[in-house]
Design a protein around this motif. Structure first.
Motif, PDB file in Angstrom:
ATOM      1  N   MET A 201       9.784   4.206 -11.250  1.00  0.00           N
ATOM      2  CA  MET A 201       8.356   4.332 -10.980  1.00  0.00           C
ATOM      3  C   MET A 201       7.921   5.795 -10.916  1.00  0.00           C
ATOM      4  O   MET A 201       8.694   6.669 -10.518  1.00  0.00           O
TER       5      MET A 201
ATOM      6  N   HIS B 233       9.271  -1.043  -6.799  1.00  0.00           N
ATOM      7  CA  HIS B 233       8.484  -2.189  -6.329  1.00  0.00           C
ATOM      8  C   HIS B 233       9.219  -3.475  -6.722  1.00  0.00           C
ATOM      9  O   HIS B 233       9.907  -3.512  -7.748  1.00  0.00           O
TER      10      HIS B 233
ATOM     11  N   VAL C  16       1.612   2.184 -11.431  1.00  0.00           N
ATOM     12  CA  VAL C  16       0.551   1.492 -10.682  1.00  0.00           C
ATOM     13  C   VAL C  16      -0.074   2.408  -9.619  1.00  0.00           C
ATOM     14  O   VAL C  16      -1.271   2.371  -9.387  1.00  0.00           O
TER      15      VAL C  16
ATOM     16  N   ASP D 296       4.752  -5.447 -15.244  1.00  0.00           N
ATOM     17  CA  ASP D 296       6.165  -5.089 -15.006  1.00  0.00           C
ATOM     18  C   ASP D 296       7.089  -6.201 -15.504  1.00  0.00           C
ATOM     19  O   ASP D 296       8.114  -5.941 -16.150  1.00  0.00           O
TER      20      ASP D 296
ATOM     21  N   ASP E 257       6.640   2.394 -13.867  1.00  0.00           N
ATOM     22  CA  ASP E 257       5.581   1.695 -13.142  1.00  0.00           C
ATOM     23  C   ASP E 257       4.623   2.782 -12.644  1.00  0.00           C
ATOM     24  O   ASP E 257       4.964   3.549 -11.738  1.00  0.00           O
TER      25      ASP E 257
ATOM     26  N   ASN F 165       5.193   3.876  -3.821  1.00  0.00           N
ATOM     27  CA  ASN F 165       4.114   3.381  -2.951  1.00  0.00           C
ATOM     28  C   ASN F 165       4.423   3.490  -1.466  1.00  0.00           C
ATOM     29  O   ASN F 165       3.517   3.462  -0.643  1.00  0.00           O
TER      30      ASN F 165
HETATM   31  C1  LIG Z   1       4.164   0.392  -7.447  1.00  0.00           C
HETATM   32  C2  LIG Z   1       3.543  -0.955  -7.602  1.00  0.00           C
HETATM   33  N1  LIG Z   1       3.874  -1.726  -8.650  1.00  0.00           N
HETATM   34  C3  LIG Z   1       3.346  -2.941  -8.833  1.00  0.00           C
HETATM   35  C4  LIG Z   1       2.415  -3.442  -7.965  1.00  0.00           C
HETATM   36  C5  LIG Z   1       1.848  -4.810  -8.211  1.00  0.00           C
HETATM   37  O1  LIG Z   1       0.537  -4.732  -8.716  1.00  0.00           O
HETATM   38  P1  LIG Z   1      -0.441  -5.992  -8.630  1.00  0.00           P
HETATM   39  O2  LIG Z   1      -0.880  -6.108  -7.202  1.00  0.00           O
HETATM   40  O3  LIG Z   1      -1.587  -5.640  -9.541  1.00  0.00           O
HETATM   41  O4  LIG Z   1       0.295  -7.174  -9.122  1.00  0.00           O
HETATM   42  C6  LIG Z   1       2.035  -2.692  -6.847  1.00  0.00           C
HETATM   43  C7  LIG Z   1       1.070  -3.225  -5.866  1.00  0.00           C
HETATM   44  O5  LIG Z   1       1.318  -3.315  -4.692  1.00  0.00           O
HETATM   45  C8  LIG Z   1       2.607  -1.396  -6.660  1.00  0.00           C
HETATM   46  O6  LIG Z   1       2.287  -0.626  -5.626  1.00  0.00           O
END
Ligand SMILES: Cc1ncc(COP(=O)(O)O)c(C=O)c1O
Length: 325
Positions: free
Chosen positions: A148, A98, A179, A75, A177, A152
């Motif tokens: 995103m 995030h 993730v 990111d 994002d 999360n």
């Molecule tokens: C939506 C989101 N982006 C980024 C991250 C960060 O990822 P990392 O733990 O691999 O640095 C997370 C992890 O909590 C996340 O949930």
């Protein structure tokens, strides 16, 4: 007693198959992929096989995958590339990103002549796409939109295709994002026109400290971490080979059982919601609780009625071996 772990959006345990796949690269295959001798060439072969494997799952080109230390680094890289190399003058993002996105955007805007605009949210937490379009149309500044895919905290899903089309219409770069959704949903990057996606292996039973940044080949990116020619010169540093192998294996496992896994976890989410409603008067849920389609099947955000014991809730559940966020 078996513990119940319900914090998989924070991290997941490494799958046994992933662990087994990684062991030879911790123990036997130790060469540096940049070395010219056979040890190095063997490691380089493993590295590029993993990259091809990851790219194939996304219908992307291997050269579009840059391995990173995880989601946060990926990111950060996006915003640095945008501000430093693409001459972006405006970031558009949302309040519920995030911190790897939000704090990076805020930091760059506090140091540079880059404007930060925050898109409005609808009452159910979805991004207000009409407001996004209004913001996009309001200026000719070179823009990066960063929103995103799966939230999360509340689980809302962004309509990626719609947003990517809006960004293209207004000539803006688009980062999502992903993730929380990579290896949980299918991606076809020939059909979906985005500039950047970010991934973290520990969200889908891979190891921690490894992820990748997808950079569309149309984007002209330059070195972000200097000091080595690794990752096509974009990110110097000897590659974390055993973790990269673990990431690729975790992705293989995820994409082999995707539908089955989704149906199973969606069933658990529905059951939990139903039981909470049946047993706790006044329980409520945050995010888009109306449609399964627009909500991550892996996330349920519950609001329990206020009680004097609320502060002790996590602790009490932990004693009862139920581990929540
Ligand atoms: C939506 C989101 N982006 C980024 C991250 C960060 O990822 P990392 O733990 O691999 O640095 C997370 C992890 O909590 C996340 O949930």
């Amino acid at each position: 007693m078996k513990k119940v772990y319900l914090d998989n959006a924070a991290t997941t345990p490494v799958a046994p198959e992933v662990f087994e796949e990684m062991v030879p690269y911790l123990r036997d295959v130790f060469g540096n992929p940049s070395s010219q001798h056979s040890f190095g060439r063997q490691a380089k072969g493993v590295l590029e096989t993993a990259r091809r494997k990851v790219a194939n799952y996304l219908n992307a080109k291997p050269s579009e995958i840059v391995f990173t230390s995880g989601g946060t680094e990926a990111d950060n890289m996006v915003f640095n590339i945008a501000a430093n190399e693409l001459n972006v003058e405006r970031f558009i993002t949302s309040e519920i990103e995030h911190h790897a996105v939000l704090h990076t955007a805020e930091h760059i805007c506090s140091k540079r002549k880059v404007e930060l605009q925050i898109v409005k949210l609808l009452p159910n937490g979805h991004v207000d796409l009409q407001h996004l379009e209004k913001l996009l149309a309001s200026s000719n500044k070179k823009t990066l939109v960063s929103l995103m895919h799966g939230n999360n905290e509340i689980g809302n899903l962004l309509p990626l295709k719609k947003v990517s089309e809006l960004c293209r219409k207004h000539n803006a770069y688009f980062h999502s994002d992903t993730v929380q959704t990579m290896a949980h949903y299918k991606f076809d990057l020939q059909a979906l026109d985005v500039d950047f996606l970010t991934c973290s292996a520990h969200k889908f039973h891979g190891p921690k400290g490894i992820g990748f940044l997808y950079i569309n080949s149309h984007v002209k990116a330059v070195p972000m971490i200097h000091g080595g020619s690794q990752e096509r010169g974009l990110r110097g540093g000897t590659e974390n080979l055993y973790s990269i192998v673990g990431l690729a294996k975790a992705m293989e496992l995820a994409y082999t059982n995707l539908e089955e896994h989704q149906i199973h976890v969606q069933g658990l989410k529905s059951y939990m919601k139903q039981e909470l409603i049946a047993n706790i008067p006044d329980v409520s849920f945050h995010g888009d609780t109306e449609s399964d389609e627009n909500s991550l099947y892996t996330v349920l955000n519950v609001s329990l009625p206020a009680t004097s014991k609320a502060a002790m809730l996590l602790f009490t559940l932990d004693l009862k071996v139920i581990l929540l966020k």
